[in-house]
Design a protein around this motif. Structure first.
Motif, mmCIF file in Angstrom:
data_model
loop_
_atom_site.group_PDB
_atom_site.id
_atom_site.type_symbol
_atom_site.label_atom_id
_atom_site.label_comp_id
_atom_site.label_asym_id
_atom_site.label_seq_id
_atom_site.Cartn_x
_atom_site.Cartn_y
_atom_site.Cartn_z
ATOM 1 N N HIS A 97 0.790 -1.298 0.002
ATOM 2 C CA HIS A 97 -0.007 -0.105 0.004
ATOM 3 C C HIS A 97 0.810 1.369 -0.024
ATOM 4 N N PHE A 108 -2.959 12.362 -9.504
ATOM 5 C CA PHE A 108 -4.225 12.963 -9.155
ATOM 6 C C PHE A 108 -3.951 14.364 -9.141
ATOM 7 N N PHE A 240 -9.957 -0.130 -9.177
ATOM 8 C CA PHE A 240 -10.394 0.135 -7.692
ATOM 9 C C PHE A 240 -10.726 1.623 -7.860
ATOM 10 N N GLY A 245 -14.714 5.567 -6.536
ATOM 11 C CA GLY A 245 -15.296 6.970 -6.862
ATOM 12 C C GLY A 245 -16.843 6.697 -7.234
ATOM 13 N N THR A 249 -19.575 8.724 -3.797
ATOM 14 C CA THR A 249 -19.867 9.970 -4.337
ATOM 15 C C THR A 249 -21.259 10.332 -4.571
ATOM 16 N N THR A 252 -22.673 10.788 -0.930
ATOM 17 C CA THR A 252 -22.325 11.684 -0.416
ATOM 18 C C THR A 252 -23.038 13.077 -1.170
ATOM 19 N N MET A 284 -21.262 16.546 4.841
ATOM 20 C CA MET A 284 -20.745 15.076 5.123
ATOM 21 C C MET A 284 -20.778 14.655 6.500
ATOM 22 N N ARG A 295 -12.085 -1.809 10.875
ATOM 23 C CA ARG A 295 -10.669 -1.819 11.227
ATOM 24 C C ARG A 295 -10.621 -3.263 11.997
ATOM 25 N N GLY A 346 -14.352 13.041 7.009
ATOM 26 C CA GLY A 346 -15.380 12.580 5.944
ATOM 27 C C GLY A 346 -14.611 11.812 4.856
#
Ligand code: HEM
Length: 407
Positions: A97, A108, A240, A245, A249, A252, A284, A295, A346
């Motif tokens: 990761h 991005f 992914f 995405g 979205t 939200t 949000m 977790r 958020g």
């Protein structure tokens, strides 16, 4: 209200039910009387409820998101495990990761997101064109659902005509969170196979052409320029992005639209769109599209006087944290801007924080500006439908009537 032992034995905490509209809309109305507990037990595991505890939970390396071993234990097939291992930033091994995330972040750039604004407006405008003549619409089904997947697919550089199939595949990736897991596996595998093969073919096609300055083009240039990223990681990483995405979205954005309708701000924002980013930010907190993140405890830790032990499952409850009355003044009210403090979890926080957040904030702001500028006298015509629970959740239907604004 029952009490339970929160893990290793350092005290008790209440047992709560989070799987309800009431909890999503006003968690405190469902919690035990008296001061709000910092943690509780629910159908998900151990719920972190207070804002500081959730925020700290996002940063605590002794807890990590679910991983390949978890998916193996519930019987995931090799294709699904490959996606988890090679592309699903959230679930992949921490060292991998930490190697891959910065490479994706490089593609991005804020300028790339900003230069996509006209395209966002075009996509929003075309969706509105499809229903504006009717005088009524479901803002989720007819706008919030299609808009984000069209934006993310085209921002990445996937062909526009493929959006319906990509959208269907990402919807099927929801099966990753299904319980029981096995019945949804064939559909999940088909969607993953589609996304993998589609992106793989596109990467080959792109390599045969002059480089293009979109997200996929940038990733290919980074990879071919020597960044430590394999072709498999690139392909699954792009797949992914479609998952990360879309629904997030969608929910939200629908939450922000609900906040605007609830507070009667629609016409004010049509006249002056400047506060829209602040509306989104505080909405949000009230109507999160990702009401919790999960977790698993890897090393013993103590939280608010409770001992947690390896294997404990933790839900970082963003619905509850966002409305923490000890932190947010008039916690049930929208404030634009809010600075007491501003709500800053958020999009998650720390190591796994959302890498698409600039894109998400920008696309939601463009969408709301376009909707408010074109629809006037917008009123709810029925009860909005809520999907109250899950890692991604929120309003599933917002039926409204309106008139087309004279322009
Ligand atoms: C409003 C929309 C969005 C919300 C509310 C949201 C929320 C989140 C949250 C809470 C996390 C952290 C997960 C965790 O801590 O376990 C996350 C991670 C992530 N999000 Fe988003 N997200 C949104 C939009 C997007 C978009 C548009 C993209 C991509 C185009 C995206 C891609 C990702 C990725 C790749 C990660 C994993 C980061 C990592 O593990 O390093 N998200 N998102």
């Amino acid at each position: 209200m029952n009490e339970f032992n929160a893990g290793g034995g350092a005290g008790t905490c209440p047992v709560i039910v989070t799987n309800s509209d009431a909890f999503y809309l006003d968690p405190d109305s469902t919690l035990p009387e008296g001061p709000r507990p910092a943690i509780a037990r629910s159908e998900y595991g151990i719920e972190f409820l207070s804002y500081p505890v959730v925020r700290q939970g996002f940063r605590d390396k002794r807890m990590q998101p679910r991983d390949e071993a978890y998916f193996k234990s519930i019987g995931a097939s090799e294709l699904i495990l490959e996606f988890i291992r090679e592309g699903n930033l959230n679930f992949m091994a921490p060292d991998k990761h930490d190697r891959i995330r910065p490479i994706l972040v490089k593609a991005f750039t804020t300028s790339r997101v900003d230069s996509f604004r006209p395209e966002m407006r075009r996509i929003a405008g075309e969706l509105i064109d499809q229903f504006i003549g009717e005088g009524h619409a479901d803002l989720v089904a007819q706008f919030c659902h299609e808009y984000p997947i069209s934006v993310i697919a085209q921002f990445v550089g996937l062909p526009r005509e493929d959006v319906p199939e990509i959208s269907q595949a990402t919807m099927h990736l929801r099966m990753l969170g299904q319980k029981p897991f096995a019945p949804g596996m064939p559909v999940l595998e088909k969607a993953l196979r589609y996304l993998h093969d589609h992106v793989e073919a596109l990467v080959a096609e792109r390599r045969a052409q002059p480089p293009r300055d979109d997200f996929l083009g940038a990733l290919i240039t980074l990879r071919d320029g020597g960044e430590d990223l394999t072709d498999k990681e690139l392909i699954w990483g792009v797949a992914f992005m479609m998952l990360g995405g879309h629904d997030t979205t969608r929910y939200t954005l629908s939450g922000s639209l609900m906040s605007i309708l609830e507070t009667g701000m629609w016409e004010a924002l049509a006249a002056d769109p400047a506060p829209i980013p602040d509306v989104i930010a505080d909405s949000m907190r009230l109507h999160p599209g990702t009401p919790r993140q999960m977790r698993v405890v890897h090393e013993p830790l103590e939280v608010a006087g409770h001992a947690l032990v390896p294997g404990d499952v933790v839900s970082l409850n963003m619905s509850a944290a966002g409305r923490d009355p000890a932190v947010f003044d008039e916690s049930a009210s929208l404030r634009c801007p809010r600075s007491d403090p501003a709500y800053d979890i958020g999009f998650g926080f720390g190591r796994y924080a959302c890498i698409g957040q600039t894109l998400a904030r920008t696309e939601m702001a463009e969408a709301i500006a376009m909707l408010t500028s074109r629809l006037a006298d917008v009123e709810l015509t029925g009860e909005p439908l809520l999907k109250p629970t899950g890692v991604v959740a929120g309003f599933d239907s917002i039926p409204v009537r309106f008139r087309a604004r004279n322009r």
